[in-house]
Design a protein around this motif. Structure first.
Motif, PDB file in Angstrom:
ATOM      1  N   VAL A  25       0.861  -1.174   0.000  1.00 37.13           N
ATOM      2  CA  VAL A  25       0.000   0.000   0.000  1.00 37.13           C
ATOM      3  C   VAL A  25       0.900   1.227   0.000  1.00 37.13           C
ATOM      4  O   VAL A  25       1.820   1.332   0.797  1.00 37.13           O
ATOM      5  CB  VAL A  25      -0.915   0.019   1.244  1.00 37.13           C
ATOM      6  N   THR A  26       0.614   2.145  -0.915  1.00 36.96           N
ATOM      7  CA  THR A  26       1.373   3.384  -1.013  1.00 36.96           C
ATOM      8  C   THR A  26       0.409   4.549  -0.858  1.00 36.96           C
ATOM      9  O   THR A  26      -0.656   4.561  -1.473  1.00 36.96           O
ATOM     10  CB  THR A  26       2.064   3.484  -2.391  1.00 36.96           C
ATOM     11  N   HIS A  27       0.779   5.519  -0.023  1.00 39.34           N
ATOM     12  CA  HIS A  27      -0.011   6.742   0.100  1.00 39.34           C
ATOM     13  C   HIS A  27       0.427   7.679  -1.017  1.00 39.34           C
ATOM     14  O   HIS A  27       1.585   8.070  -1.090  1.00 39.34           O
ATOM     15  CB  HIS A  27       0.237   7.415   1.457  1.00 39.34           C
ATOM     16  N   LEU A  28      -0.506   8.024  -1.895  1.00 36.10           N
ATOM     17  CA  LEU A  28      -0.202   8.945  -2.985  1.00 36.10           C
ATOM     18  C   LEU A  28      -0.322  10.385  -2.491  1.00 36.10           C
ATOM     19  O   LEU A  28      -0.781  10.635  -1.382  1.00 36.10           O
ATOM     20  CB  LEU A  28      -1.143   8.693  -4.156  1.00 36.10           C
ATOM     21  N   ALA A  29       0.058  11.315  -3.325  1.00 40.73           N
ATOM     22  CA  ALA A  29       0.031  12.730  -2.952  1.00 40.73           C
ATOM     23  C   ALA A  29      -1.394  13.175  -2.642  1.00 40.73           C
ATOM     24  O   ALA A  29      -2.336  12.794  -3.316  1.00 40.73           O
ATOM     25  CB  ALA A  29       0.604  13.573  -4.074  1.00 40.73           C
ATOM     26  N   ARG A  30      -1.539  13.973  -1.597  1.00 41.61           N
ATOM     27  CA  ARG A  30      -2.847  14.470  -1.171  1.00 41.61           C
ATOM     28  C   ARG A  30      -3.331  15.625  -2.026  1.00 41.61           C
ATOM     29  O   ARG A  30      -4.517  15.773  -2.248  1.00 41.61           O
ATOM     30  CB  ARG A  30      -2.774  14.979   0.274  1.00 41.61           C
ATOM     31  N   HIS A  31      -2.435  16.477  -2.430  1.00 37.98           N
ATOM     32  CA  HIS A  31      -2.809  17.734  -3.056  1.00 37.98           C
ATOM     33  C   HIS A  31      -3.638  17.498  -4.307  1.00 37.98           C
ATOM     34  O   HIS A  31      -3.277  16.655  -5.104  1.00 37.98           O
ATOM     35  CB  HIS A  31      -1.558  18.535  -3.396  1.00 37.98           C
ATOM     36  N   PRO A  32      -4.743  18.132  -4.541  1.00 39.24           N
ATOM     37  CA  PRO A  32      -5.304  19.267  -3.834  1.00 39.24           C
ATOM     38  C   PRO A  32      -6.258  18.872  -2.704  1.00 39.24           C
ATOM     39  O   PRO A  32      -6.758  19.732  -1.997  1.00 39.24           O
ATOM     40  CB  PRO A  32      -6.060  20.028  -4.925  1.00 39.24           C
ATOM     41  N   SER A  33      -6.533  17.586  -2.532  1.00 38.85           N
ATOM     42  CA  SER A  33      -7.430  17.145  -1.471  1.00 38.85           C
ATOM     43  C   SER A  33      -6.674  17.065  -0.149  1.00 38.85           C
ATOM     44  O   SER A  33      -5.446  17.123  -0.106  1.00 38.85           O
ATOM     45  CB  SER A  33      -7.987  15.762  -1.823  1.00 38.85           C
ATOM     46  N   ASP A  34      -7.405  16.905   0.959  1.00 44.05           N
ATOM     47  CA  ASP A  34      -6.728  16.688   2.231  1.00 44.05           C
ATOM     48  C   ASP A  34      -6.717  15.199   2.579  1.00 44.05           C
ATOM     49  O   ASP A  34      -6.336  14.816   3.673  1.00 44.05           O
ATOM     50  CB  ASP A  34      -7.377  17.509   3.358  1.00 44.05           C
ATOM     51  N   HIS A  35      -7.132  14.354   1.633  1.00 42.55           N
ATOM     52  CA  HIS A  35      -7.093  12.906   1.821  1.00 42.55           C
ATOM     53  C   HIS A  35      -6.047  12.310   0.884  1.00 42.55           C
ATOM     54  O   HIS A  35      -5.939  12.696  -0.265  1.00 42.55           O
ATOM     55  CB  HIS A  35      -8.454  12.273   1.499  1.00 42.55           C
ATOM     56  N   ALA A  36      -5.284  11.365   1.409  1.00 43.46           N
ATOM     57  CA  ALA A  36      -4.275  10.707   0.594  1.00 43.46           C
ATOM     58  C   ALA A  36      -4.882   9.455  -0.033  1.00 43.46           C
ATOM     59  O   ALA A  36      -5.295   8.539   0.679  1.00 43.46           O
ATOM     60  CB  ALA A  36      -3.062  10.323   1.439  1.00 43.46           C
ATOM     61  N   PRO A  37      -4.957   9.396  -1.356  1.00 43.80           N
ATOM     62  CA  PRO A  37      -5.445   8.170  -1.975  1.00 43.80           C
ATOM     63  C   PRO A  37      -4.467   7.029  -1.720  1.00 43.80           C
ATOM     64  O   PRO A  37      -3.256   7.255  -1.621  1.00 43.80           O
ATOM     65  CB  PRO A  37      -5.523   8.498  -3.463  1.00 43.80           C
ATOM     66  N   LEU A  38      -4.989   5.843  -1.607  1.00 44.06           N
ATOM     67  CA  LEU A  38      -4.152   4.673  -1.385  1.00 44.06           C
ATOM     68  C   LEU A  38      -4.013   3.893  -2.681  1.00 44.06           C
ATOM     69  O   LEU A  38      -4.993   3.613  -3.353  1.00 44.06           O
ATOM     70  CB  LEU A  38      -4.776   3.771  -0.321  1.00 44.06           C
ATOM     71  N   LYS A  39      -2.786   3.557  -3.008  1.00 42.93           N
ATOM     72  CA  LYS A  39      -2.522   2.719  -4.179  1.00 42.93           C
ATOM     73  C   LYS A  39      -2.191   1.328  -3.667  1.00 42.93           C
ATOM     74  O   LYS A  39      -1.232   1.143  -2.919  1.00 42.93           O
ATOM     75  CB  LYS A  39      -1.348   3.277  -4.983  1.00 42.93           C
ATOM     76  N   ILE A  40      -3.013   0.364  -4.054  1.00 44.59           N
ATOM     77  CA  ILE A  40      -2.831  -1.004  -3.597  1.00 44.59           C
ATOM     78  C   ILE A  40      -2.236  -1.808  -4.748  1.00 44.59           C
ATOM     79  O   ILE A  40      -2.779  -1.821  -5.849  1.00 44.59           O
ATOM     80  CB  ILE A  40      -4.182  -1.621  -3.174  1.00 44.59           C
ATOM     81  N   SER A  41      -1.116  -2.472  -4.489  1.00 47.77           N
ATOM     82  CA  SER A  41      -0.464  -3.279  -5.515  1.00 47.77           C
ATOM     83  C   SER A  41      -0.477  -4.739  -5.096  1.00 47.77           C
ATOM     84  O   SER A  41      -0.077  -5.075  -3.981  1.00 47.77           O
ATOM     85  CB  SER A  41       0.984  -2.834  -5.715  1.00 47.77           C
ATOM     86  N   PHE A  42      -0.964  -5.564  -5.995  1.00 53.39           N
ATOM     87  CA  PHE A  42      -0.950  -7.005  -5.786  1.00 53.39           C
ATOM     88  C   PHE A  42       0.110  -7.576  -6.706  1.00 53.39           C
ATOM     89  O   PHE A  42      -0.058  -7.591  -7.918  1.00 53.39           O
ATOM     90  CB  PHE A  42      -2.311  -7.620  -6.134  1.00 53.39           C
ATOM     91  N   VAL A  43       1.203  -8.017  -6.147  1.00 56.24           N
ATOM     92  CA  VAL A  43       2.292  -8.552  -6.948  1.00 56.24           C
ATOM     93  C   VAL A  43       2.036 -10.040  -7.139  1.00 56.24           C
ATOM     94  O   VAL A  43       2.125 -10.822  -6.201  1.00 56.24           O
ATOM     95  CB  VAL A  43       3.659  -8.318  -6.271  1.00 56.24           C
ATOM     96  N   SER A  44       1.685 -10.392  -8.359  1.00 57.20           N
ATOM     97  CA  SER A  44       1.453 -11.802  -8.640  1.00 57.20           C
ATOM     98  C   SER A  44       2.208 -12.251  -9.882  1.00 57.20           C
ATOM     99  O   SER A  44       2.244 -13.418 -10.180  1.00 57.20           O
ATOM    100  CB  SER A  44      -0.043 -12.079  -8.816  1.00 57.20           C
ATOM    101  N   ARG A  45       2.796 -11.295 -10.607  1.00 60.01           N
ATOM    102  CA  ARG A  45       3.552 -11.639 -11.811  1.00 60.01           C
ATOM    103  C   ARG A  45       4.968 -12.035 -11.417  1.00 60.01           C
ATOM    104  O   ARG A  45       5.799 -11.196 -11.133  1.00 60.01           O
ATOM    105  CB  ARG A  45       3.610 -10.458 -12.763  1.00 60.01           C
ATOM    106  N   LEU A  46       5.209 -13.310 -11.404  1.00 56.69           N
ATOM    107  CA  LEU A  46       6.536 -13.793 -11.064  1.00 56.69           C
ATOM    108  C   LEU A  46       7.343 -14.122 -12.317  1.00 56.69           C
ATOM    109  O   LEU A  46       8.513 -14.438 -12.228  1.00 56.69           O
ATOM    110  CB  LEU A  46       6.426 -15.026 -10.161  1.00 56.69           C
TER     111      LEU A  46
END
Length: 140
Positions: A25-46
């Motif tokens: 889970v990565t917190h993306l940039a908040r600007h211009p909102s005051d909420h940080a969107p979450l980027k969820i990565s599922f690593v399944s490509r081996l």
């Protein structure tokens, strides 16, 4: 001056955990909102297979794209109609990818670099809530 706290969280169940070998889970940039969107990565490509071709809308901003496609498509190909179609699609994909690399460079790395820059400026703005830091944040 107020200090922002990171309250955004991700909650998943056990079944979701079993879907992938690694979840990040990565917190993306908040600007211009005051909420940080979450980027969820599922690593399944081996494997090291190539990623599927994706058409980027930004390519349409360059009028020469149609000429790149036209030049790739008019190449003479022999064989069954299905083989001709597959060969033309492959040639077109390769031509677009080469043109993209020349015209735009690596867009994904540029976006990632810009996101990191915004996050760094956000951290400074969190600590130093001045007009200059807000201007720098808007600019980033």
């Amino acid at each position: 001056m107020y200090h922002q706290k990171r309250l955004d969280r991700l909650l998943i169940n056990g079944a979701c955990l079993e879907l992938s070998a690694a979840i990040s889970v990565t917190h993306l940039a908040r600007h211009p909102s005051d909420h940080a969107p979450l980027k969820i990565s599922f690593v399944s490509r081996l494997d090291n297979k190539p990623r599927p071709f994706r058409f980027l809308n930004v390519w349409m901003t360059k009028p020469e794209l149609l000429e790149v496609i036209r030049n790739a498509w008019v190449q003479e190909v022999n064989g069954s109609p299905f083989r001709v179609l597959c060969s033309k699609l492959l040639a077109t994909r390769r031509a677009i990818q080469a043109w993209n690399k020349h015209s735009f460079g690596n867009i994904f790395k540029a976006v990632q670099k810009a996101e990191v820059a915004v996050q760094l400026v956000e951290e400074v703005a969190d600590q130093d809530d001045t007009e200059e830091s807000q201007v720098a944040l808007r600019k980033a």
